[in-house]
Enzyme design. Sequence first.
Site, mmCIF file in Angstrom:
data_model
loop_
_atom_site.group_PDB
_atom_site.id
_atom_site.type_symbol
_atom_site.label_atom_id
_atom_site.label_comp_id
_atom_site.label_asym_id
_atom_site.label_seq_id
_atom_site.Cartn_x
_atom_site.Cartn_y
_atom_site.Cartn_z
ATOM 1 N N ARG A 1 0.815 -1.208 0.000
ATOM 2 C CA ARG A 1 0.000 0.000 0.000
ATOM 3 C C ARG A 1 0.851 1.262 0.000
ATOM 4 O O ARG A 1 0.401 2.312 -0.432
ATOM 5 C CB ARG A 1 -0.965 0.004 1.182
ATOM 6 C CG ARG A 1 -2.138 0.945 0.971
ATOM 7 C CD ARG A 1 -3.062 1.117 2.164
ATOM 8 N NE ARG A 1 -3.356 -0.102 2.860
ATOM 9 C CZ ARG A 1 -2.858 -0.423 4.068
ATOM 10 N NH1 ARG A 1 -2.046 0.411 4.687
ATOM 11 N NH2 ARG A 1 -3.189 -1.553 4.643
ATOM 12 N N TYR B 1 -14.521 21.494 -13.058
ATOM 13 C CA TYR B 1 -14.949 20.168 -13.515
ATOM 14 C C TYR B 1 -16.154 19.742 -12.671
ATOM 15 O O TYR B 1 -16.148 19.885 -11.447
ATOM 16 C CB TYR B 1 -13.756 19.233 -13.293
ATOM 17 C CG TYR B 1 -13.920 17.795 -13.675
ATOM 18 C CD1 TYR B 1 -14.213 17.419 -14.978
ATOM 19 C CD2 TYR B 1 -13.725 16.799 -12.715
ATOM 20 C CE1 TYR B 1 -14.326 16.086 -15.311
ATOM 21 C CE2 TYR B 1 -13.823 15.459 -13.050
ATOM 22 C CZ TYR B 1 -14.132 15.112 -14.357
ATOM 23 O OH TYR B 1 -14.238 13.788 -14.685
ATOM 24 N N ASP C 1 -6.587 22.326 -10.216
ATOM 25 C CA ASP C 1 -6.755 21.195 -11.122
ATOM 26 C C ASP C 1 -6.021 21.580 -12.403
ATOM 27 O O ASP C 1 -6.508 22.370 -13.204
ATOM 28 C CB ASP C 1 -8.247 20.957 -11.374
ATOM 29 C CG ASP C 1 -8.492 19.740 -12.258
ATOM 30 O OD1 ASP C 1 -7.594 19.391 -13.045
ATOM 31 O OD2 ASP C 1 -9.586 19.166 -12.178
HETATM 32 C C1 LIG Z 1 -11.245 14.098 -16.355
HETATM 33 C C2 LIG Z 1 -10.964 15.195 -15.417
HETATM 34 C C3 LIG Z 1 -10.766 14.951 -14.067
HETATM 35 C C4 LIG Z 1 -10.997 13.594 -13.439
HETATM 36 O O1 LIG Z 1 -10.130 12.635 -13.833
HETATM 37 P P1 LIG Z 1 -10.469 11.066 -13.783
HETATM 38 O O2 LIG Z 1 -9.132 10.476 -13.940
HETATM 39 O O3 LIG Z 1 -11.418 10.820 -14.912
HETATM 40 O O4 LIG Z 1 -11.091 10.776 -12.448
HETATM 41 C C5 LIG Z 1 -10.437 16.000 -13.239
HETATM 42 N N1 LIG Z 1 -10.330 17.249 -13.736
HETATM 43 C C6 LIG Z 1 -10.520 17.533 -15.022
HETATM 44 C C7 LIG Z 1 -10.382 18.933 -15.486
HETATM 45 C C8 LIG Z 1 -10.861 16.525 -15.906
HETATM 46 O O5 LIG Z 1 -11.111 16.823 -17.182
#
Ligand SMILES: *Cc1c(COP(=O)(O)O)cnc(C)c1O
Length: 410
Positions: free
Chosen positions: A66, A120, A192
């Site tokens: 882990r 998102y 993000d």
């Molecule tokens: C797709 C996406 C995510 C989430 O990613 P996953 O790997 O699909 O969980 C987060 N932020 C943005 C801007 C995205 O486009």
Amino acid sequence: MVKRSTDNGKRLKPDTTLAMAGRKPEWTGAVVNPPVWRASTHLYADTAALKAGTRTNEDGKFFYGRRGAPTQWALSDALTELEPEAFGTVLYPSGVAALSGALMAVLKPGDVLLVTDNAYEPTRLMANGLFKTLGVETRFFDPLDVEGFAGLFCDRTKAVMFESPGSLTMEVCDVPALAATARKHGAVSLIDNTYATSIGFPALQHGCDIAIMSLTKHVGGHSDLMMGSASAGERYYRKLRRTAQTLGHVVSPDDAALALRSLRTMKLRLDKSTESTRIVAAWLRDRPEVARVLCPVLEGSAGYDLWERDFTGGCGLFSFVLEGRSNAHRAQLIDALDLFGIGYSWGGYESLALPFDPASIRTATAWPPSNAGAHWPSGDCWGIRLSIGLEDPQDLIADLEQGFAAMEHI
Ligand SMILES: *Cc1c(COP(=O)(O)O)cnc(C)c1O
């Protein structure tokens, strides 16, 4: 995984770092890539070694699956090398897990979280759902209102979530200015950074504290794996890691090896997609069926000036809005496309098209923007998001052209 003592990557250009990062001899042995270490149990020589191992809660010392093993460490080490000013990177089983895991690490009941209004959608959902039930209050903010931003803070505001360009509508915000305001108010800035990645937007250098990516998109790049990451300086890295370990987040060594393999070509893919995006978006901008192109890497588009100032790369993601057409027209256009797949996600080698309608999602800002000026449809605003892959842009344009022709036959 924490940055190792050599720290060579930080002095090299991104292309070179992409080729070198994570390839420590102790992980690769005599071959080029770190092998896939499938491991849960560590076998110790005797009970004394077992006891010593238990006390060693360090990265880079194998203890139990882990906590990761060399394949995962190599990937997180590579991502740390690529993020200027990062001390370490935590891997998560998806981008959404990275977002929730990072927020978990910095928030507690009673705190206020500020989230950009163009985030998102699952980020909004976790703020309004999971974090609300944990006693965290979320306020959404207009990403383009730099002046009004300072007025949103109270003494309980502990974290801000940025995303730039924002999902679907692609507004670029002044992250350095907003993150500086957050820091002044004692709040941690998370971003993000899936769109640009660390090579297109060095988020920590621009004042953010935690840089999050869905590795499913550009790092994976081939639409065949799910993973996420969060990189930070030492203080926040330690919090991220502790929380991720508590939550039991771990990624498979097979997926880590796959991600590491794709990472080597990430800049080539991003540069090619960005170049094709400029060609396709410029063509779309001149079409009478198109009211507006939302493409920060295209000169003259909204957000281009900030993108030019702050970013060192783009990608294949952008949106456009139809002029005077209906939802049925939009469906007809998308359904007629041969080369664009219809689907979620993006950042793969293959192009995708997706209808979007953010009006009902937003709460702090209007869509279409109330002060947007010329080239916006006055009524409904039918948006299409494209993810441009590695195909020839002229073939993609020809496909869109026949889609526009089909759109009129409803
Ligand atoms: C797709 C996406 C995510 C989430 O990613 P996953 O790997 O699909 O969980 C987060 N932020 C943005 C801007 C995205 O486009």
